[in-house]
Design a protein around this motif. Structure first.
Motif, PDB file in Angstrom:
ATOM      1  N   PRO A  26     -61.675 -71.142  23.224  1.00 36.60           N
ATOM      2  CA  PRO A  26     -60.945 -70.226  22.346  1.00 36.60           C
ATOM      3  C   PRO A  26     -59.957 -70.953  21.428  1.00 36.60           C
ATOM      4  O   PRO A  26     -59.869 -70.645  20.235  1.00 36.60           O
ATOM      5  CB  PRO A  26     -60.225 -69.295  23.323  1.00 36.60           C
ATOM      6  CG  PRO A  26     -61.131 -69.271  24.512  1.00 36.60           C
ATOM      7  CD  PRO A  26     -61.625 -70.683  24.638  1.00 36.60           C
ATOM      8  N   PHE A  27     -59.226 -71.933  21.979  1.00 35.37           N
ATOM      9  CA  PHE A  27     -58.289 -72.659  21.141  1.00 35.37           C
ATOM     10  C   PHE A  27     -59.031 -73.500  20.107  1.00 35.37           C
ATOM     11  O   PHE A  27     -58.612 -73.615  18.956  1.00 35.37           O
ATOM     12  CB  PHE A  27     -57.387 -73.557  21.988  1.00 35.37           C
ATOM     13  CG  PHE A  27     -56.293 -74.223  21.208  1.00 35.37           C
ATOM     14  CD1 PHE A  27     -55.371 -73.463  20.501  1.00 35.37           C
ATOM     15  CD2 PHE A  27     -56.183 -75.603  21.170  1.00 35.37           C
ATOM     16  CE1 PHE A  27     -54.361 -74.076  19.765  1.00 35.37           C
ATOM     17  CE2 PHE A  27     -55.178 -76.217  20.444  1.00 35.37           C
ATOM     18  CZ  PHE A  27     -54.257 -75.451  19.746  1.00 35.37           C
ATOM     19  N   PRO A  85     -61.425 -59.704  22.560  1.00 36.42           N
ATOM     20  CA  PRO A  85     -61.696 -58.910  21.358  1.00 36.42           C
ATOM     21  C   PRO A  85     -60.760 -59.247  20.196  1.00 36.42           C
ATOM     22  O   PRO A  85     -61.175 -59.254  19.039  1.00 36.42           O
ATOM     23  CB  PRO A  85     -61.490 -57.477  21.834  1.00 36.42           C
ATOM     24  CG  PRO A  85     -61.839 -57.513  23.284  1.00 36.42           C
ATOM     25  CD  PRO A  85     -61.313 -58.839  23.764  1.00 36.42           C
ATOM     26  N   ARG A  86     -59.510 -59.539  20.497  1.00 36.90           N
ATOM     27  CA  ARG A  86     -58.551 -59.862  19.443  1.00 36.90           C
ATOM     28  C   ARG A  86     -58.959 -61.143  18.712  1.00 36.90           C
ATOM     29  O   ARG A  86     -58.908 -61.211  17.472  1.00 36.90           O
ATOM     30  CB  ARG A  86     -57.145 -60.020  20.035  1.00 36.90           C
ATOM     31  CG  ARG A  86     -56.029 -60.061  18.983  1.00 36.90           C
ATOM     32  CD  ARG A  86     -54.674 -60.278  19.661  1.00 36.90           C
ATOM     33  NE  ARG A  86     -54.383 -59.277  20.664  1.00 36.90           N
ATOM     34  CZ  ARG A  86     -53.783 -58.121  20.422  1.00 36.90           C
ATOM     35  NH1 ARG A  86     -53.397 -57.828  19.189  1.00 36.90           N
ATOM     36  NH2 ARG A  86     -53.542 -57.260  21.395  1.00 36.90           N
ATOM     37  N   LEU A  87     -59.371 -62.144  19.463  1.00 30.42           N
ATOM     38  CA  LEU A  87     -59.810 -63.401  18.843  1.00 30.42           C
ATOM     39  C   LEU A  87     -61.082 -63.187  18.033  1.00 30.42           C
ATOM     40  O   LEU A  87     -61.207 -63.690  16.912  1.00 30.42           O
ATOM     41  CB  LEU A  87     -60.034 -64.468  19.919  1.00 30.42           C
ATOM     42  CG  LEU A  87     -60.595 -65.811  19.419  1.00 30.42           C
ATOM     43  CD1 LEU A  87     -59.704 -66.422  18.341  1.00 30.42           C
ATOM     44  CD2 LEU A  87     -60.761 -66.788  20.593  1.00 30.42           C
ATOM     45  N   ARG A  88     -62.024 -62.419  18.582  1.00 34.19           N
ATOM     46  CA  ARG A  88     -63.253 -62.157  17.832  1.00 34.19           C
ATOM     47  C   ARG A  88     -62.952 -61.420  16.529  1.00 34.19           C
ATOM     48  O   ARG A  88     -63.543 -61.701  15.485  1.00 34.19           O
ATOM     49  CB  ARG A  88     -64.225 -61.332  18.686  1.00 34.19           C
ATOM     50  CG  ARG A  88     -64.964 -62.143  19.744  1.00 34.19           C
ATOM     51  CD  ARG A  88     -66.101 -61.371  20.359  1.00 34.19           C
ATOM     52  NE  ARG A  88     -65.644 -60.321  21.253  1.00 34.19           N
ATOM     53  CZ  ARG A  88     -65.752 -59.027  21.014  1.00 34.19           C
ATOM     54  NH1 ARG A  88     -66.309 -58.597  19.896  1.00 34.19           N
ATOM     55  NH2 ARG A  88     -65.316 -58.140  21.897  1.00 34.19           N
ATOM     56  N   GLY A 143     -69.283 -70.649  19.461  1.00 35.39           N
ATOM     57  CA  GLY A 143     -68.685 -71.373  20.581  1.00 35.39           C
ATOM     58  C   GLY A 143     -67.942 -70.513  21.571  1.00 35.39           C
ATOM     59  O   GLY A 143     -67.667 -70.947  22.691  1.00 35.39           O
ATOM     60  N   VAL A 144     -67.588 -69.279  21.172  1.00 30.76           N
ATOM     61  CA  VAL A 144     -66.788 -68.435  22.070  1.00 30.76           C
ATOM     62  C   VAL A 144     -67.465 -67.098  22.365  1.00 30.76           C
ATOM     63  O   VAL A 144     -66.798 -66.110  22.692  1.00 30.76           O
ATOM     64  CB  VAL A 144     -65.379 -68.188  21.481  1.00 30.76           C
ATOM     65  CG1 VAL A 144     -64.573 -69.472  21.451  1.00 30.76           C
ATOM     66  CG2 VAL A 144     -65.464 -67.561  20.087  1.00 30.76           C
ATOM     67  N   GLN A 145     -68.770 -67.062  22.261  1.00 29.66           N
ATOM     68  CA  GLN A 145     -69.482 -65.807  22.516  1.00 29.66           C
ATOM     69  C   GLN A 145     -69.129 -65.202  23.873  1.00 29.66           C
ATOM     70  O   GLN A 145     -69.034 -63.986  24.015  1.00 29.66           O
ATOM     71  CB  GLN A 145     -70.990 -66.040  22.443  1.00 29.66           C
ATOM     72  CG  GLN A 145     -71.531 -66.160  21.026  1.00 29.66           C
ATOM     73  CD  GLN A 145     -73.038 -66.310  21.010  1.00 29.66           C
ATOM     74  OE1 GLN A 145     -73.671 -66.547  22.050  1.00 29.66           O
ATOM     75  NE2 GLN A 145     -73.639 -66.167  19.843  1.00 29.66           N
ATOM     76  N   LYS A 146     -68.934 -66.055  24.883  1.00 27.56           N
ATOM     77  CA  LYS A 146     -68.697 -65.561  26.246  1.00 27.56           C
ATOM     78  C   LYS A 146     -67.228 -65.647  26.659  1.00 27.56           C
ATOM     79  O   LYS A 146     -66.875 -65.158  27.740  1.00 27.56           O
ATOM     80  CB  LYS A 146     -69.541 -66.350  27.236  1.00 27.56           C
ATOM     81  CG  LYS A 146     -71.048 -66.212  27.018  1.00 27.56           C
ATOM     82  CD  LYS A 146     -71.825 -67.022  28.039  1.00 27.56           C
ATOM     83  CE  LYS A 146     -73.324 -66.890  27.830  1.00 27.56           C
ATOM     84  NZ  LYS A 146     -74.108 -67.703  28.817  1.00 27.56           N
TER      85      LYS A 146
END
Length: 236
Positions: free
Chosen positions: A30-31, A69-72, A62-65
Motif C-alpha cells: 500500500p505504501f 477502499p480509501r486507498l483504491r 500491486g494492491v488488488q488484495k
C-alpha cells in the motif's frame, strides 16, 4: 517495481524512486502504491499523462488484495486524472465512478494507514471537480459538473484545511467564469481571495494569478473590484 526517474530529472522524482526502493524490502505494498501515485501526480503536472497512467496502473495492480477502499478510491482519482489529460473521456468517467464506488465502501473499521486519512469526501469531490474544470477549459459543457463537485468540496472542507478551501474556491470562481456568470464568479472569487490571504502557499498564489489573468481582459463592472483585491493580495 523497477521505475526510473522522469526524463526531466526532477529532484522530486528521484526522491520518490529512492522511497520506493526503500519500501520494497518491507513488503508494504500500500505504501509503495502511494509513492507511485505521488510520482504519477508529479508526471501529470509535467504533462506526461501516458507515463503517469502506467504508474497508476502499476499501483492498482500491486494492491488488488491489500488496498483499503480509501486507498483504491485515491488511486482511481489519479487514474481519472491521467485519462482526462489524455482526452479519453469515457475512461475518465469509468475511473471517476470507480473512485466513488470504492469510497462508498469505506468503513470505520478499515485499517487505513495514517498517510491516507487525508483523502476524505471533500478531497474526493475537490479532485474530481478539478478534473472537470480542466476539461471545461476546452469544452465548456463540463463547467456544470465542475461547479457541482467543487461546490460539494467547499461545503465539506474542514475550516482547518484553508489551503485546500482556497484552491476549491478559486476553481469554483473559474467554473462560474466559464459558465458566463460574472456576478457569481466575483462573489466566489472574493471569498477565494480572502481565504488565500490567510495561507502561505505557492500553489494557491499561482492559481490566484490564473484567476486574475482570466478576469483581467473583462471590462464588466462585476469583476473590477475582484481584480483590485487579487492584485493587492498578490503584492503583499
Amino acid at each position: 517495481m523497477a521505475v526510473s526517474p522522469s526524463p526531466d530529472g526532477t529532484a522530486a522524482q528521484k526522491y520518490y524512486v529512492l522511497a520506493l526502493q526503500a519500501a520494497k524490502p518491507a513488503g508494504d505494498r500500500p505504501f509503495g502504491a502511494s509513492i507511485l501515485a505521488s510520482m504519477a501526480r508529479q508526471l501529470l503536472y509535467l504533462d506526461q499523462p501516458h507515463d503517469a497512467l502506467e504508474l497508476v496502473r502499476l499501483a492498482l495492480d500491486g494492491v488488488q488484495k491489500t488496498a483499503t477502499p480509501r486507498l483504491r478510491s485515491m488511486l482511481h482519482t489519479r487514474e481519472a486524472w491521467a485519462y482526462a489529460k489524455l482526452g479519453r473521456l469515457e475512461a475518465f468517467r469509468r475511473a471517476t465512478e470507480a473512485a466513488e464506488d470504492a469510497f462508498a465502501e469505506i468503513s470505520p473499521s478499515d485499517p487505513d494507514p495514517e498517510w491516507i486519512t487525508y483523502f476524505d469526501a471533500a478531497e474526493l469531490a475537490g479532485v474530481t471537480g478539478g478534473r472537470y474544470l480542466e476539461l471545461s477549459q476546452h469544452k465548456s459543457m463540463y463547467a456544470g459538473d465542475a461547479l457541482t463537485f467543487i461546490s460539494r468540496a467547499c461545503e465539506l472542507r474542514e475550516r482547518a484545511s484553508m489551503r485546500s478551501l482556497a484552491l476549491d474556491q478559486i476553481g469554483l470562481a473559474l467554473a462560474h467564469l466559464i459558465k458566463g456568470d460574472l456576478d457569481q464568479a466575483a462573489i466566489v472569487g472574493t471569498a477565494a481571495t480572502e481565504t488565500a490571504a490567510q495561507v502561505q502557499s505557492d500553489r494557491v498564489r499561482v492559481q490566484l494569478r490564473e484567476l486574475y489573468v482570466e478576469i483581467s481582459t473583462r471590462n464588466d463592472a462585476a469583476v473590477s473590484g475582484l481584480r483590485e483585491q487579487i492584485r493587492e493580495t498578490l503584492t503583499r
